[in-house]
Design a protein around this motif. Structure first.
Motif, PDB file in Angstrom:
ATOM      1  N   UNK A   1      40.584  33.327  31.247  1.00  0.00           N
ATOM      2  CA  UNK A   1      40.615  32.436  32.422  1.00  0.00           C
ATOM      3  C   UNK A   1      39.209  32.050  32.869  1.00  0.00           C
ATOM      4  N   UNK A   2      38.232  32.163  31.986  1.00  0.00           N
ATOM      5  CA  UNK A   2      36.862  31.822  32.342  1.00  0.00           C
ATOM      6  C   UNK A   2      36.211  32.934  33.151  1.00  0.00           C
ATOM      7  N   UNK A   3      34.941  32.729  33.480  1.00  0.00           N
ATOM      8  CA  UNK A   3      34.151  33.785  34.107  1.00  0.00           C
ATOM      9  C   UNK A   3      33.950  33.539  35.594  1.00  0.00           C
TER      10      UNK A   3
ATOM     11  N   UNK B   1      37.996  48.514  30.010  1.00  0.00           N
ATOM     12  CA  UNK B   1      38.332  47.752  31.219  1.00  0.00           C
ATOM     13  C   UNK B   1      38.977  46.441  30.795  1.00  0.00           C
ATOM     14  N   UNK B   2      40.271  46.485  30.453  1.00  0.00           N
ATOM     15  CA  UNK B   2      40.912  45.334  29.803  1.00  0.00           C
ATOM     16  C   UNK B   2      41.156  44.106  30.697  1.00  0.00           C
ATOM     17  N   UNK B   3      40.999  44.248  32.016  1.00  0.00           N
ATOM     18  CA  UNK B   3      41.289  43.094  32.872  1.00  0.00           C
ATOM     19  C   UNK B   3      40.006  42.314  33.176  1.00  0.00           C
ATOM     20  N   UNK B   4      40.033  41.010  32.846  1.00  0.00           N
ATOM     21  CA  UNK B   4      38.849  40.159  32.961  1.00  0.00           C
ATOM     22  C   UNK B   4      38.892  39.323  34.255  1.00  0.00           C
ATOM     23  N   UNK B   5      37.950  38.401  34.404  1.00  0.00           N
ATOM     24  CA  UNK B   5      37.865  37.556  35.603  1.00  0.00           C
ATOM     25  C   UNK B   5      39.194  36.888  35.923  1.00  0.00           C
ATOM     26  N   UNK B   6      39.486  36.750  37.190  1.00  0.00           N
ATOM     27  CA  UNK B   6      40.705  36.084  37.697  1.00  0.00           C
ATOM     28  C   UNK B   6      41.988  36.720  37.140  1.00  0.00           C
ATOM     29  N   UNK B   7      41.922  37.999  36.756  1.00  0.00           N
ATOM     30  CA  UNK B   7      43.131  38.645  36.202  1.00  0.00           C
ATOM     31  C   UNK B   7      43.427  38.256  34.765  1.00  0.00           C
ATOM     32  N   UNK B   8      42.452  37.639  34.088  1.00  0.00           N
ATOM     33  CA  UNK B   8      42.648  37.239  32.688  1.00  0.00           C
ATOM     34  C   UNK B   8      42.477  38.401  31.717  1.00  0.00           C
ATOM     35  N   UNK B   9      42.485  38.061  30.433  1.00  0.00           N
ATOM     36  CA  UNK B   9      42.382  39.066  29.375  1.00  0.00           C
ATOM     37  C   UNK B   9      41.166  38.777  28.505  1.00  0.00           C
TER      38      UNK B   9
ATOM     39  N   UNK C   1      46.995  34.768  25.609  1.00  0.00           N
ATOM     40  CA  UNK C   1      45.950  34.682  24.583  1.00  0.00           C
ATOM     41  C   UNK C   1      46.201  33.512  23.623  1.00  0.00           C
ATOM     42  N   UNK C   2      47.465  33.160  23.435  1.00  0.00           N
ATOM     43  CA  UNK C   2      47.786  31.995  22.607  1.00  0.00           C
ATOM     44  C   UNK C   2      47.347  30.720  23.347  1.00  0.00           C
ATOM     45  N   UNK C   3      47.681  30.648  24.640  1.00  0.00           N
ATOM     46  CA  UNK C   3      47.293  29.474  25.437  1.00  0.00           C
ATOM     47  C   UNK C   3      45.783  29.294  25.386  1.00  0.00           C
TER      48      UNK C   3
END
Ligand SMILES: *Cc1c(COP(=O)(O)O)cnc(C)c1O
Length: 489
Positions: free
Chosen positions: A7-9, A25-33, A333-335
């Motif tokens: 979901x970008x940074x 820490x598998x959860x990235x910015x904005x709740x992304x992956x 992840x496909x999107x």
């Protein structure tokens, strides 16, 4: 290889992370992956070169293409666990079931479901990263039945890791519950929760997001992580068996090298299917990936119409419970891979806020160039189990959903690899019912009648469960879970 965010940074998370950071820490910015920045290309000669390779050699070759920051000795140790599968020389047998349908059996590991394929090596990798950083981790898992046993099995007695595993009391099969409550290692805590799987899952999500819970863990010098299938540390091990299964078809003279096949995957959280997608992008000759669901058919809707719509849907219980899922996490992840981070963020925000999103016609076309999907009602699945047994092959209800997509989603007469995700022993009452019409409430009765009907024996690893000591006796209300976990630590 570095990993970037779907979901970008947001300016607070690092823009790129290493494999081990993405695991911890598998959860990235904005709740992304986190997703790979780019995928390695296996190259023209890779398949030819590995025609005679055993599973471990192939796995090492594929993993080395990802250039991850894990020592070779750790990888060796992780992959050596496949030697404890039924046949150490071939942990994933591929069986011909009828003319162009082959079944790749992913359940020959210690807990008899495909979760072992990824979680077995993942346990070694995570524990070794924790040790090298001199950090302690709490792994929280909520399970409807297969992830829990596989997570407990992989982390038992591992250093620098403790596991708290929650399951809905009364919501799993007897075998699945026994696999969990008979685990007696000191670093494992199993908690039965009064309520259904959604209650258990929601508690997990609340704890993972809770700052007070994290602060209490910090006092004890413990970091929090999760072993669910959004963790890339699991996905990476799920690309390997797709390549292996393809090579197995070549070795069995079913196809020639470079001939295209269908991959046919029973899907819930889309981890297995994502592994197939990555393998395809890395150069595996795949015509299409067929996505099989049960009555919880949100993926059929998405791939058929481009609409992901949660507004009218509630999860319904089916005879393939590991696929009773409406929020299929790895679709993100496909999107991302197809449409980029800005568009993914837009779509996921719409899903969160408005409970639906709609792909454009062009986007849908791109999706349909890779995937085709259908769903299988319980009644149809039962018939497939019965008919396929009459043809000489015994399968579980998750695997059975793929026989529907095999019938409805192929438009070319190509060889098809169905992924079998559980042994018959894990869902025996449904199978016994399909084969004889009997209605068993106890697994042990169903296991015995299937064994008799099929002229096979119940594997020791399952039979022994019924005589083992119950080591984990905690059953609590939802609101007591946090206290229970903290007192265990
Ligand atoms: C987890 C599971 C699935 C679904 O796999 P995903 O990778 O989440 O799509 C299917 N069948 C069984 C038996 C499972 O345990």
């Amino acid at each position: 290889m570095k990993f970037i965010e779907t979901r970008g940074n947001d300016g607070q998370h690092p823009e790129k992370v290493s494999f081990s950071e993405a695991i911890l820490a598998p959860i990235a910015s904005y709740g992304g992956l986190y997703s790979p920045e780019s995928l390695p290309d296996l190259g023209d000669h890779f398949l030819q070169h590995h025609l005679a390779s055993d599973y471990k050699t192939l796995a090492k070759a594929i993993l080395s293409r990802f250039e991850i920051d894990i020592d070779e000795a750790v990888i060796d140790q992780a992959l050596s666990l496949y030697s404890q599968f039924d046949d150490p020389s071939n942990p994933v047998p591929v069986v011909k079931v009828k003319h162009d349908l082959y079944v790749s059996e992913l359940w020959h590991g210690p807990t008899r479901a495909f979760k072992d394929m990824a979680l077995q090596p993942f346990g070694v990798v995570l524990s070794s990263i924790a040790q090298s950083r001199n950090e302690n981790y709490l792994i929280l898992t909520a399970t409807s039945g297969d992830t829990g046993p596989a997570a407990l099995e992989t982390f038992k007695n591992k250093k620098n890791v403790q596991v708290a595993c929650m399951y809905p009391d009364g919501g799993t099969s007897d075998v699945q519950r026994l696999q969990m409550v008979t685990e007696d290692a000191a670093n494992l805590k199993v908690i039965g929760v009064k309520g259904d799987f959604d209650d258990t899952q929601n508690t997990l999500k609340r704890l993972l997001a809770s700052n007070t819970f994290k602060a209490k863990l910090k006092e004890k010098n413990i970091h929090l992580s999760a072993a669910n299938s959004v963790n890339f540390g699991r996905i990476i091990f799920q690309t390997i068996y797709h390549v292996h299964s393809y090579l197995e078809l070549v070795r069995q003279n079913a196809i020639s090298l470079a001939e295209k096949v269908y991959l046919n995957v029973p899907s819930g959280n889309f981890g297995n299917a994502l592994g197939g997608y990555y393998a395809m992008k890395m150069g595996l000759p795949v015509e299409k990936i067929l996505i099989a669901s049960n009555k919880n058919n949100i993926l059929t809707q998405l791939i058929g119409t481009g609409c992901y719509d949660l507004r009218e849907s509630t999860v319904v219980a089916t005879t393939s419970p590991a696929m009773d899922i409406l929020i299929s996490s790895n679709v993100e992840r496909i999107l991302f891979d197809l449409f980029g981070d800005e568009r993914t963020q837009e779509l996921m925000t719409q899903l969160n806020e408005k409970k639906h999103y709609q792909l454009t016609g062009n986007e849908l076309k791109q999706l349909q160039a890779i995937f085709s999907a259908d769903f299988c009602e319980d009644k149809e699945g039962k018939q497939y189990i019965k008919d396929t047994f009459a043809d000489g092959y015994l399968m579980d209800p998750h695997t059975a959903t793929c026989f529907k997509t095999y019938d409805t989603c192929r438009d070319k007469p190509l060889k098809t690899i169905v992924y079998s995700t559980a042994e018959w022993t894990k869902f025996s009452p449904v199978i016994a019912n399909a084969l004889t019409g009997e209605v068993d409430t106890q697994d042990i009765d169903a296991l015995q009648s299937i064994a008799k009907k099929a002229g096979i024996t119940i594997p020791d690893i399952i039979n022994e469960l019924f005589d083992k000591n119950i080591a984990q006796k905690t059953i609590v209300e939802k609101k007591e879970i946090e206290t229970e976990i903290l007192s265990f630590l």
